[in-house]
Design an enzyme around this catalytic site. Structure first.
Site, short mmCIF file in Angstrom:
data_model
loop_
_atom_site.label_atom_id
_atom_site.label_comp_id
_atom_site.label_asym_id
_atom_site.label_seq_id
_atom_site.Cartn_x
_atom_site.Cartn_y
_atom_site.Cartn_z
N SER A 186 0.88 -1.15 0.00
CA SER A 186 0.00 0.00 0.00
C SER A 186 0.92 1.20 0.00
CB SER A 186 -0.86 -0.01 1.25
OG SER A 186 -1.45 1.24 1.42
N ARG A 187 0.82 2.00 -1.05
CA ARG A 187 1.83 3.06 -1.18
C ARG A 187 1.53 4.31 -0.37
NH1 ARG A 187 1.21 1.52 -6.55
NH2 ARG A 187 2.55 -0.26 -6.91
N VAL A 188 0.30 4.51 0.06
CA VAL A 188 0.04 5.72 0.85
C VAL A 188 -0.52 5.44 2.23
CG1 VAL A 188 -0.31 7.21 -1.14
CG2 VAL A 188 -2.26 6.03 -0.14
#
Ligand code: ATP
Ligand code: MG
Length: 523
Positions: free
Chosen positions: A379-381
Site C-alpha cells: 500500500s503506497r500511501v
C-alpha cells in the site's frame, strides 16, 4: 429509465425552441446488436442521451412525454454519424426513425434514500421496493477533482482483516487493488471490509457501494444476504449488473457507482466503493467497442481501455477541507489467469492504483486464508493513515514474516537446526497462524492491536503452533470480558499509551498464569 430523469428531460424539452431543431434531430441509418447509427446530431456530445421518435405522427414533445419513450446513449462521435447504444428494447428502433438530442448527459438519481438499495446502472431500483424520493441526479461521468482540490490521505479505512490492516494499511481516499486468480477470496476481502465498517463510529462511518459487474445474479443475491445478516446493508448500496445483461450496462456500472459515491463525497462524507470486477468490465468494454466498430488494440481491447480505467479510478479522492473533506476509497478487483500480473489489464490497473492486495491460489489451497501474498502486496500511501496504536505493533509482524519466508525455503534442506533458528521458525509459523481469519468475521482494529501486541510479547511462546488461533480467541474473550477498558482505551485514543501497555502486559501475564498447564489442551 428512471422517472426522475424522464421528468427532468420533459421539463427541459418543453422549453425547447423547435425552430433550431435541425441541429438537434438525426435520422437512424442502420441498427443492429443494440447499436444504432445516426446521421445528423452534429452538436451531440459523448455520453449524451437521445430519444427515439417512433414515427407514429406524434410531435417530438409528445414522444418524449409518452411513458414508453425509448432512449439511447451516445458512445461514438464520428465525422458524419454518431453511434448510440439503445437503452431498452432495440427492436423498436427502425431505419429512418428520427432521433432527438436531450442535451443531457446520462445521469443517475441520487439521495440519502439510495442507501440500503439495489440499483441498476441507469438508476432504476431493482429490489422491488419502489423508487427513491429525490430530485437530485448526478452525471455518471465527470472530470475528476484536480490536485488543488485534494488533500493528503491521513485516515484509515479498516478492513477488519489483520494481515491487511497491520501490513498493507489502506487510507480514506486511496485506490487499492484486490488482485488474484479466480476463487482466491477476492470478493470476500471486499465484503469483509464493508462488514467491518459497522465497527466505525456512526458519525464517521463510510458509506459503502458494492458494484457487481457481470456477476451471477445468485452470487449478488447471496452477497446481499450476507451484508443484510451482518447489518451492513444499513450503510451500503449495491449497483448490480449480471452476466446476462448487454455489455453497455456492464460498462456503465462502475461509473454509476462512482456517481453515487461522488454525491456523498460532496457532502463531506467518506465512501468505500468496491468494483467487482474490472476484468469483466474490460471484457464488456471490448465487446461493446467491437459492436461500435472501434479498432481493437492490444489483446483485442480497444486502445482507450487504459484511459477508461484511469479516468474511472481517478475519481476516487480525498477532498480538501474547503470542499468538505469527503473521500472515496476505491477497491477495484481484478481477476488474473494463473497468477499472471503482467497481462495487459492487470498491469494497467496496477499502475493506476496506489497499491495491491495480491491473493495467491497456492496459499489459499494450503489453508492460509485470507490468501494474502505479503511479499508482493503493498500500500503506497496507507501507512500515514494507520493508527498510532497499529503502527506500534505492526512493524514486528513484517519482520518476523520476512525472516520466516527466508528460513522456510532453507528449512527443507536442513535436518539439524540450531535452537535459535528453530525458535524463529516456530515464531514465524505462529504469526502465519495469527493472520489466518475466517470469512465474514472482520476484527475491529482495537482488537487486532491487542492480539498482535500479545503475540509480540510472548503469549504464544510456550504453546504448540496448532493452538495459536485458539489462544488468540480465548485471550481476546478474556480481554473483552474482564479487561474491556483496554479495548475502549485503544478504540477512542487510537494510541498505545504507557498506561494501556502496562495493562496489556498484566493481562498477558494473568492469562498465561491462568493457562499454565493447559497450553496443549486449550479447550
Ligand atoms: P471469483 O473468482 O469466483 O469471483 P473470488 O476470488 O471473489 O472468486 P470468493 O468468492 O471471495 O473468491 O471466495 C472463494 C471461496 O473461498 C468461497 O467459497 C469463499 O467462501 C471461500 N473463502 C474466501 N475467503 C475465505 C476465508 N478467509 N476463509 C475460508 N474460506 C474463504
Ligand atoms: Mg468474486
Amino acid at each position: 429509465m428512471s422517472t426522475v430523469i424522464i421528468d427532468k428531460i420533459k421539463k427541459e424539452i418543453a422549453g425547447l425552441d423547435t425552430s433550431s431543431m435541425p441541429e438537434e434531430v438525426g435520422i437512424v441509418t442502420t441498427v443492429g446488436d443494440g447499436i444504432a447509427e445516426i446521421d445528423g446530431l452534429k452538436e451531440a456530445q459523448m455520453m449524451e442521451m437521445v430519444v427515439f421518435d417512433d414515427g407514429d405522427g406524434k410531435s417530438l414533445e409528445d414522444t418524449i412525454s409518452s411513458d414508453d419513450a425509448l432512449y439511447g446513449l451516445i458512445l461514438n462521435l464520428e465525422e458524419d454519424v454518431v453511434k448510440v447504444v439503445v437503452l431498452g428494447e432495440s427492436t423498436r428502433v427502425k431505419e429512418g426513425m428520427r432521433v432527438l438530442r436531450t442535451e443531457k448527459l446520462l445521469s443517475i438519481p441520487v439521495g440519502e434514500d439510495i442507501i440500503g438499495r439495489v440499483v441498476s446502472p441507469l438508476g432504476e431500483m431493482i429490489d422491488g421496493k419502489g423508487a427513491i424520493k429525490t430530485d437530485k441526479d448526478m452525471p455518471i461521468e465527470r472530470v475528476a477533482y484536480g490536485v488543488m482540490e485534494r488533500s493528503g490521505v491521513n485516515y484509515p479505512v479498516h478492513t477488519g482483516i489483520k494481515a491487511i490492516d497491520s501490513m498493507i494499511p489502506i487510507g480514506r481516499g486511496q485506490r487499492e487493488l484486490i488482485i488474484g486468480d479466480r476463487q482466491t477470496g477476492k470478493t470476500t476481502v471486499a465484503i469483509d471490509t464493508i462488514i467491518n465498517q459497522k465497527y466505525e463510529p456512526k458519525d464517521s462511518r463510510p458509506i459503502c457501494i458494492y458494484v457487481a459487474i457481470g456477476q451471477k445474479r445468485s452470487k449478488t443475491a447471496s452477497l446481499m444476504a450476507k451484508l443484510e445478516e451482518a447489518g451492513a446493508m444499513e450503510y451500503t448500496t449495491i449497483v448490480a449488473t449480471s452476466a446476462s445483461e448487454a455489455s453497455p450496462m456492464l460498462f456503465l456500472a462502475p461509473f454509476a457507482g462512482m456517481a453515487i459515491g461522488e454525491y456523498f463525497m460532496q457532502q463531506g462524507k467518506d465512501v468505500v466503493i468496491v468494483l467487482d470486477d474490472l476484468s469483466k468490465h474490460a471484457n464488456a468494454y471490448r465487446q461493446m467497442s467491437l459492436l461500435l466498430r472501434r479498432p481493437p488494440g492490444r489483446e483485442a481491447y480497444p486502445g482507450d481501455i487504459f484511459y477508461l480505467h484511469s479516468r474511472l479510478l481517478e475519481r476516487s479522492a480525498k477532498l480538501s477541507k474547503e470542499l468538505g473533506g469527503g473521500s472515496i476509497t476505491a477497491l477495484p478487483i481484478i481477476e488474473t489467469q494463473e497468477g499472471d500480473v503482467s497481462a495487459y489489464i492487470p498491469t494497467n490497473v496496477i499502475s493506476i492504483t496506489d497499491g495491491q492486495i495480491f491473493l495467491d491460489t497456492d496459499l489459499f489451497n494450503k489453508g492460509i486464508r485470507p490468501a494474502l501474498d505479503v511479499g508482493i502486496s503493498v500500500s503506497r500511501v496507507g501507512s500515514s493513515a494507520q493508527t498510532k496504536a497499529m503502527k506500534k505493533v505492526a512493524g514486528k509482524i513484517r519482520l518476523e514474516l520476512a525472516q520466516f519466508r527466508e528460513l522456510e525455503a532453507f528449512m527443507q534442506f536442513a535436518s539439524d537446526l540450531d535452537d535459535d533458528t528453530k525458535a524463529r521458525i516456530d515464531s514465524g509459523k505462529k504469526y502465519v497462524e495469527l493472520l489466518k481469519q475466517g470469512q465474514n468475521a472482520p476484527v475491529p482494529f482495537y482488537k487486532q492491536v491487542v492480539a498482535i501486541y500479545a503475540a509480540n510479547n510472548g503469549i504464544f511462546d510456550a504453546a504448540p503452533v496448532e493452538n495459536t488461533r485458539k489462544i488468540e480467541q480465548t485471550y481476546l474473550e478474556f480481554i473483552e470480558r474482564d479487561r474491556k477498558d483496554i479495548l475502549d482505551g485503544i478504540e477512542t485514543g487510537r494510541e498505545l499509551t504507557d498506561e494501556i501497555v502496562e495493562k496489556l502486559n498484566k493481562s498477558i501475564k494473568d492469562y498465561k498464569d491462568a493457562h499454565k498447564n493447559n497450553y496443549e489442551v486449550v479447550e
